[in-house]
Design a protein around this motif. Structure first.
Motif, PDB file in Angstrom:
ATOM      1  N   UNK A   1      38.910  40.700  45.627  1.00  0.00           N
ATOM      2  CA  UNK A   1      40.208  40.768  46.283  1.00  0.00           C
ATOM      3  C   UNK A   1      41.211  39.923  45.504  1.00  0.00           C
ATOM      4  N   UNK A   2      42.435  40.359  45.505  1.00  0.00           N
ATOM      5  CA  UNK A   2      43.525  39.623  44.882  1.00  0.00           C
ATOM      6  C   UNK A   2      44.690  39.656  45.864  1.00  0.00           C
ATOM      7  N   UNK A   3      45.830  39.150  45.448  1.00  0.00           N
ATOM      8  CA  UNK A   3      47.019  39.163  46.311  1.00  0.00           C
ATOM      9  C   UNK A   3      48.242  39.477  45.469  1.00  0.00           C
ATOM     10  N   UNK A   4      49.239  40.071  46.112  1.00  0.00           N
ATOM     11  CA  UNK A   4      50.524  40.245  45.456  1.00  0.00           C
ATOM     12  C   UNK A   4      51.303  38.943  45.617  1.00  0.00           C
ATOM     13  N   UNK A   5      52.421  38.856  44.915  1.00  0.00           N
ATOM     14  CA  UNK A   5      53.246  37.652  44.907  1.00  0.00           C
ATOM     15  C   UNK A   5      53.614  37.196  46.317  1.00  0.00           C
ATOM     16  N   UNK A   6      53.802  38.145  47.240  1.00  0.00           N
ATOM     17  CA  UNK A   6      54.189  37.804  48.612  1.00  0.00           C
ATOM     18  C   UNK A   6      53.004  37.389  49.488  1.00  0.00           C
ATOM     19  N   UNK A   7      51.806  37.296  48.893  1.00  0.00           N
ATOM     20  CA  UNK A   7      50.629  36.830  49.630  1.00  0.00           C
ATOM     21  C   UNK A   7      49.831  37.924  50.317  1.00  0.00           C
ATOM     22  N   UNK A   8      50.299  39.166  50.240  1.00  0.00           N
ATOM     23  CA  UNK A   8      49.573  40.265  50.892  1.00  0.00           C
ATOM     24  C   UNK A   8      48.350  40.644  50.063  1.00  0.00           C
ATOM     25  N   UNK A   9      47.262  41.031  50.742  1.00  0.00           N
ATOM     26  CA  UNK A   9      46.012  41.310  50.018  1.00  0.00           C
ATOM     27  C   UNK A   9      46.069  42.586  49.182  1.00  0.00           C
ATOM     28  N   UNK A  10      45.331  42.550  48.078  1.00  0.00           N
ATOM     29  CA  UNK A  10      45.106  43.715  47.237  1.00  0.00           C
ATOM     30  C   UNK A  10      43.593  43.824  47.096  1.00  0.00           C
ATOM     31  N   UNK A  11      43.056  44.931  47.522  1.00  0.00           N
ATOM     32  CA  UNK A  11      41.614  45.151  47.431  1.00  0.00           C
ATOM     33  C   UNK A  11      41.338  46.155  46.324  1.00  0.00           C
ATOM     34  N   UNK A  12      40.166  46.013  45.714  1.00  0.00           N
ATOM     35  CA  UNK A  12      39.798  46.910  44.623  1.00  0.00           C
ATOM     36  C   UNK A  12      38.375  47.389  44.808  1.00  0.00           C
ATOM     37  N   UNK A  13      38.212  48.686  44.704  1.00  0.00           N
ATOM     38  CA  UNK A  13      36.902  49.320  44.705  1.00  0.00           C
ATOM     39  C   UNK A  13      36.612  49.683  43.256  1.00  0.00           C
ATOM     40  N   UNK A  14      35.618  49.030  42.651  1.00  0.00           N
ATOM     41  CA  UNK A  14      35.294  49.288  41.248  1.00  0.00           C
ATOM     42  C   UNK A  14      34.030  50.129  41.176  1.00  0.00           C
ATOM     43  N   UNK A  15      34.078  51.167  40.350  1.00  0.00           N
ATOM     44  CA  UNK A  15      32.950  52.079  40.184  1.00  0.00           C
ATOM     45  C   UNK A  15      32.628  52.200  38.701  1.00  0.00           C
ATOM     46  N   UNK A  16      31.394  51.840  38.331  1.00  0.00           N
ATOM     47  CA  UNK A  16      31.000  51.961  36.934  1.00  0.00           C
ATOM     48  C   UNK A  16      29.716  52.779  36.825  1.00  0.00           C
ATOM     49  N   UNK A  17      29.531  53.361  35.653  1.00  0.00           N
ATOM     50  CA  UNK A  17      28.312  54.083  35.327  1.00  0.00           C
ATOM     51  C   UNK A  17      27.359  53.067  34.703  1.00  0.00           C
ATOM     52  N   UNK A  18      26.211  52.831  35.330  1.00  0.00           N
ATOM     53  CA  UNK A  18      25.279  51.822  34.832  1.00  0.00           C
ATOM     54  C   UNK A  18      24.745  52.162  33.449  1.00  0.00           C
ATOM     55  N   UNK A  19      24.616  53.447  33.146  1.00  0.00           N
ATOM     56  CA  UNK A  19      24.040  53.840  31.863  1.00  0.00           C
ATOM     57  C   UNK A  19      25.039  53.662  30.719  1.00  0.00           C
ATOM     58  N   UNK A  20      26.222  54.235  30.877  1.00  0.00           N
ATOM     59  CA  UNK A  20      27.211  54.195  29.788  1.00  0.00           C
ATOM     60  C   UNK A  20      28.092  52.956  29.829  1.00  0.00           C
ATOM     61  N   UNK A  21      28.123  52.253  30.941  1.00  0.00           N
ATOM     62  CA  UNK A  21      28.985  51.095  31.195  1.00  0.00           C
ATOM     63  C   UNK A  21      30.456  51.479  31.352  1.00  0.00           C
ATOM     64  N   UNK A  22      30.721  52.764  31.433  1.00  0.00           N
ATOM     65  CA  UNK A  22      32.103  53.215  31.594  1.00  0.00           C
ATOM     66  C   UNK A  22      32.585  52.917  33.010  1.00  0.00           C
ATOM     67  N   UNK A  23      33.801  52.414  33.115  1.00  0.00           N
ATOM     68  CA  UNK A  23      34.412  52.225  34.426  1.00  0.00           C
ATOM     69  C   UNK A  23      34.983  53.573  34.855  1.00  0.00           C
ATOM     70  N   UNK A  24      34.395  54.161  35.867  1.00  0.00           N
ATOM     71  CA  UNK A  24      34.797  55.494  36.315  1.00  0.00           C
ATOM     72  C   UNK A  24      36.089  55.456  37.119  1.00  0.00           C
ATOM     73  N   UNK A  25      36.296  54.382  37.857  1.00  0.00           N
ATOM     74  CA  UNK A  25      37.505  54.279  38.675  1.00  0.00           C
ATOM     75  C   UNK A  25      37.648  52.867  39.206  1.00  0.00           C
ATOM     76  N   UNK A  26      38.898  52.500  39.441  1.00  0.00           N
ATOM     77  CA  UNK A  26      39.208  51.291  40.206  1.00  0.00           C
ATOM     78  C   UNK A  26      40.262  51.714  41.218  1.00  0.00           C
ATOM     79  N   UNK A  27      39.862  51.743  42.455  1.00  0.00           N
ATOM     80  CA  UNK A  27      40.780  52.096  43.542  1.00  0.00           C
ATOM     81  C   UNK A  27      41.476  50.814  43.984  1.00  0.00           C
ATOM     82  N   UNK A  28      42.801  50.791  43.938  1.00  0.00           N
ATOM     83  CA  UNK A  28      43.587  49.610  44.287  1.00  0.00           C
ATOM     84  C   UNK A  28      44.401  49.946  45.532  1.00  0.00           C
ATOM     85  N   UNK A  29      44.241  49.140  46.572  1.00  0.00           N
ATOM     86  CA  UNK A  29      44.922  49.421  47.831  1.00  0.00           C
ATOM     87  C   UNK A  29      45.011  48.134  48.652  1.00  0.00           C
TER      88      UNK A  29
END
Length: 157
Positions: A1-29
């Motif tokens: 979790x992170x925050x924007x300058x105004x203190x509101x939360x920013x959550x991230x869903x990170x998805x990676x492929x274990x075999x290739x190590x490629x980051x498939x997506x990062x959902x930011x909301x």
């Protein structure tokens, strides 16, 4: 979790492929709900195919009955790590540490939109340019470069 300058939360869903190590997506909301996870996974499954299994922590967005039923219905096995055992999911823990060190600790996001843009830019660089020691110092998904031929070039055969 992170925050924007105004203190509101920013959550991230990170998805990676274990075999290739490629980051498939990062959902930011601001918040990530079960339906958000299902939609992101469904998009990836359409593009990449349905995986044999998914490894995740026991966070509420992955441990819900709705997600478990959906994954079971499409034939995806779930591998949950034990609470308090991040070493059981070392690839994503390592990835999240790199994301934190290389981007999140260096940026103050003014808006959620700015966070989305910068995180996606970092994800693309991570996949296509950043060397990975586990991959012989190559990126997991290097960009294919198509040569630009001069308009008056002659093809030889």
């Amino acid at each position: 979790m992170d925050r924007t300058h105004d203190g509101r939360p920013v959550r991230m869903l990170t998805l990676i492929d274990e075999y290739s190590r490629e980051c498939l997506a990062i959902e930011v909301s601001r918040q990530i709900k079960t339906i958000d996870v299902i939609e992101k996974l469904a998009d990836l499954f359409i593009l990449r195919g349905i995986p044999e299994h998914i490894r995740s922590d026991n966070g509420s967005e992955f441990a819900s009955r709705q997600i478990r039923r959906w994954l079971k219905a499409i034939g995806v096995h779930t591998l949950y790590i034990e609470p308090g055992s991040p070493w059981e999911n070392g690839y994503i823990e390592s990835f999240n540490g790199k994301l934190r060190d290389e981007l999140l600790n260096r940026e103050i996001f003014e808006t959620l939109f700015e966070a989305k843009v910068l995180v996606e830019r970092w994800r693309k660089k991570y996949n296509t340019k950043r060397p990975h020691s586990s991959l012989n110092y190559r990126p997991p998904a290097p960009e294919a470069i198509e040569p630009k031929w001069p308009e008056n070039a002659v093809a030889l055969s």
